[in-house]
Design an enzyme around this catalytic site. Structure first.
Site, PDB file in Angstrom:
ATOM      1  N   TYR A  61       0.842  -1.203   0.000  1.00  0.00           N
ATOM      2  CA  TYR A  61       0.000   0.000   0.000  1.00  0.00           C
ATOM      3  C   TYR A  61       0.867   1.239   0.000  1.00  0.00           C
ATOM      4  O   TYR A  61       1.739   1.393   0.859  1.00  0.00           O
ATOM      5  CB  TYR A  61      -0.897   0.025   1.252  1.00  0.00           C
ATOM      6  CG  TYR A  61      -2.324  -0.242   0.882  1.00  0.00           C
ATOM      7  CD1 TYR A  61      -3.017   0.653   0.067  1.00  0.00           C
ATOM      8  CD2 TYR A  61      -2.979  -1.398   1.288  1.00  0.00           C
ATOM      9  CE1 TYR A  61      -4.319   0.407  -0.322  1.00  0.00           C
ATOM     10  CE2 TYR A  61      -4.278  -1.653   0.905  1.00  0.00           C
ATOM     11  CZ  TYR A  61      -4.952  -0.739   0.093  1.00  0.00           C
ATOM     12  OH  TYR A  61      -6.224  -0.984  -0.301  1.00  0.00           O
ATOM     13  N   GLU A  63      -0.581   4.621  -0.526  1.00  0.00           N
ATOM     14  CA  GLU A  63      -1.454   5.791  -0.672  1.00  0.00           C
ATOM     15  C   GLU A  63      -0.663   7.064  -0.411  1.00  0.00           C
ATOM     16  O   GLU A  63       0.122   7.143   0.541  1.00  0.00           O
ATOM     17  CB  GLU A  63      -2.629   5.701   0.305  1.00  0.00           C
ATOM     18  CG  GLU A  63      -3.682   4.712  -0.155  1.00  0.00           C
ATOM     19  CD  GLU A  63      -4.832   4.578   0.817  1.00  0.00           C
ATOM     20  OE1 GLU A  63      -4.701   5.038   1.976  1.00  0.00           O
ATOM     21  OE2 GLU A  63      -5.867   4.019   0.425  1.00  0.00           O
ATOM     22  N   ASP A 212      -6.956  14.148 -24.768  1.00  0.00           N
ATOM     23  CA  ASP A 212      -6.900  12.739 -24.347  1.00  0.00           C
ATOM     24  C   ASP A 212      -6.188  11.988 -25.470  1.00  0.00           C
ATOM     25  O   ASP A 212      -6.781  11.668 -26.491  1.00  0.00           O
ATOM     26  CB  ASP A 212      -8.329  12.223 -24.139  1.00  0.00           C
ATOM     27  CG  ASP A 212      -8.372  10.733 -23.819  1.00  0.00           C
ATOM     28  OD1 ASP A 212      -7.317  10.066 -23.871  1.00  0.00           O
ATOM     29  OD2 ASP A 212      -9.479  10.236 -23.525  1.00  0.00           O
TER      30      ASP A 212
END
Ligand SMILES: *Cc1c(COP(=O)(O)O)cnc(C)c1O
Length: 429
Positions: A61, A63, A212
């Site tokens: 993890y 974050e 994009d």
């Protein structure tokens, strides 16, 4: 497929642990090896990218962002993510990059979350004309929570710029609707995008300009399509199409205030823990794309696209915009064989080992499940080493299948030739 190839992909260990999944992965690997992959949004990534994606980096993890994580033990991940960011900035020539979006759709979601309020107006082209679901489709959050106004392509077959973006119409539409954001960049548009012209239009109406470049990122990185920088305020992309990396997304900008908003919008705005194994894969991909060979690949993708378009037109197949400047070609079946649908054409090609997709064409009256078009692309074949000569062979095969009426014997014969051709061009992994 060789045992070594499987071992390279880190898959061999599966054989003992989970023979069922192992079987399907190796079967899929054989399918990739023995078919012509012509889906314009797909590619064959390198063994190095796959090694990173299949690594222990999936365990953690992380974050937050490098140096500002919510968990301990992230030091090496900070190195990896920082390398990915620095390489992305170098590759695309911009000042800020967020490498955490899980996909192209997530990159767009984060950009919308950062730059728009619910109900705000933005402009783009419609899905059925070559746009993307995340560009304001009614079935996507972008179309439900925001107010898309779609600009047109030039529909007149006789016009000089048939099938191109109708820039004058974009300008008029923006003057009328004053969108907060203008989107350019598409999923089935075979022409060069004039980012400079879009900049002028955005300046005239005070809009943010978002490109994009999901489809063309590899061409931009390799210098085979003009760059959206410095013209665009924000650039979103996938990393797995022409760019040839792992499945993933990326957002870039030169504007520090926008960069801060994007970072917050990605995490904690729309995502949780980043996929660090995928970010490592992106770093490897960007490293590969910074090499000179990648420029050759990008030029060859376009040369092959143009050979594909010319070959199909020689055989009498009508194309959207009558050709291509990039990696993709859209056959408009209505103008050659009005009875043939995209669904049937793509299915017949699939039966013959040529993998494409049905696609709506401008003003298509058939549903998205049926369609009147077939979209073809050259990135994956180029990665395998195809040059104009093999593209010409491929055109012969496509033409035979599409004129066969779905005949099984033709499909089988072509299938044999496809396997032969494939055997001469091994996978990059
Ligand atoms: C493919 C694509 C996306 C979405 O990418 P995913 O990774 O499938 O979410 C977004 N925009 C455009 C223009 C695309 O072609």
């Amino acid at each position: 497929m060789s045992t070594e190839a499987v071992a390279d992909a880190g898959v061999n260990v599966l054989q003992g642990v989970d023979p069922e999944i192992y079987k399907w992965i190796t079967t899929e690997q054989q399918r990739q090896e023995n078919t012509l992959e012509m889906i314009a949004s797909e590619n064959h990534t390198s063994a190095a990218v796959m090694a990173a994606v299949g690594s222990c980096l999936t365990n953690k993890y992380c974050e937050g962002y490098p140096g500002k994580r919510y968990y301990s033990g992230c030091a090496y991940y900070d190195e990896v993510e920082t390398i990915a960011i620095e390489r992305a900035k170098q590759l695309f020539g911009c000042a800020f990059a967020n490498v955490q979006p899980h996909s192209g759709a997530n990159a767009n979601l984060a950009a919308f979350y950062a730059l728009l309020e619910p109900g705000d107006t933005f402009t783009s082209i419609e899905l059925s004309e070559g746009g993307h679901l995340t560009h304001g489709s009614r079935v996507n959050l972008s179309g439900k929570w925001f107010n898309p106004v779609h600009y047109p392509l030039v529909h007149d077959v006789e016009a000089d710029h048939f099938g191109h973006i109708d820039y004058d119409a974009v300008e008029a539409l923006c003057a009328e609707h004053k969108p907060k954001l203008i989107m350019c960049g598409y999923s089935a548009y075979p022409r060069i995008i004039d980012f400079e012209r879009f900049r002028k239009i955005a300046d005239a109406c005070g809009a943010i300009l978002l490109a994009d470049i999901a489809h063309i990122a590899g061409l931009v990185a390799g210098g085979a399509h003009p760059s959206p920088f410095p013209h665009c305020d924000v650039v979103t992309t996938t990393t797995h199409k022409t760019l040839r990396g792992p499945r993933g997304g990326l957002v870039m900008t030169n504007d520090e205030a926008i960069a801060k908003k994007i970072d917050k919008a990605v995490f904690p705005g729309t995502q949780g823990g980043p996929l660090m194994h995928a970010i490592a894969g992106k770093a490897v991909c960007f490293g590969e794309a910074l090499k000179d060979e990648f420029k050759d690949y990008a030029q060859q993708v376009v040369a092959n696209g143009q050979a594909l378009a010319a070959g199909l037109m020689d055989k009498g197949w009508a194309l959207s915009s009558n050709g291509t400047d990039n990696h993709l070609v859209l056959i408009d079946l209505r103008r050659t064989d009005p009875e043939l649908t995209g669904r049937d054409g793509a299915q017949w090609l699939d039966n013959a080992g040529i993998i494409t997709n049905k696609n709506t064409v401008m003003g298509d009256e058939r549903s998205p499940m049926v369609t009147s078009g077939i979209r073809l692309g050259t990135p994956a074949l180029t990665t395998r080493g195809f040059k104009a000569e093999q593209i010409e062979q491929t055109v012969e095969l496509i033409d035979r299948v599409l004129r066969s009426g779905g005949d099984e014997a033709t499909a089988n014969a072509v299938r044999g030739e496809v396997v032969d051709l494939c055997s001469q061009f091994p996978m990059p992994y």
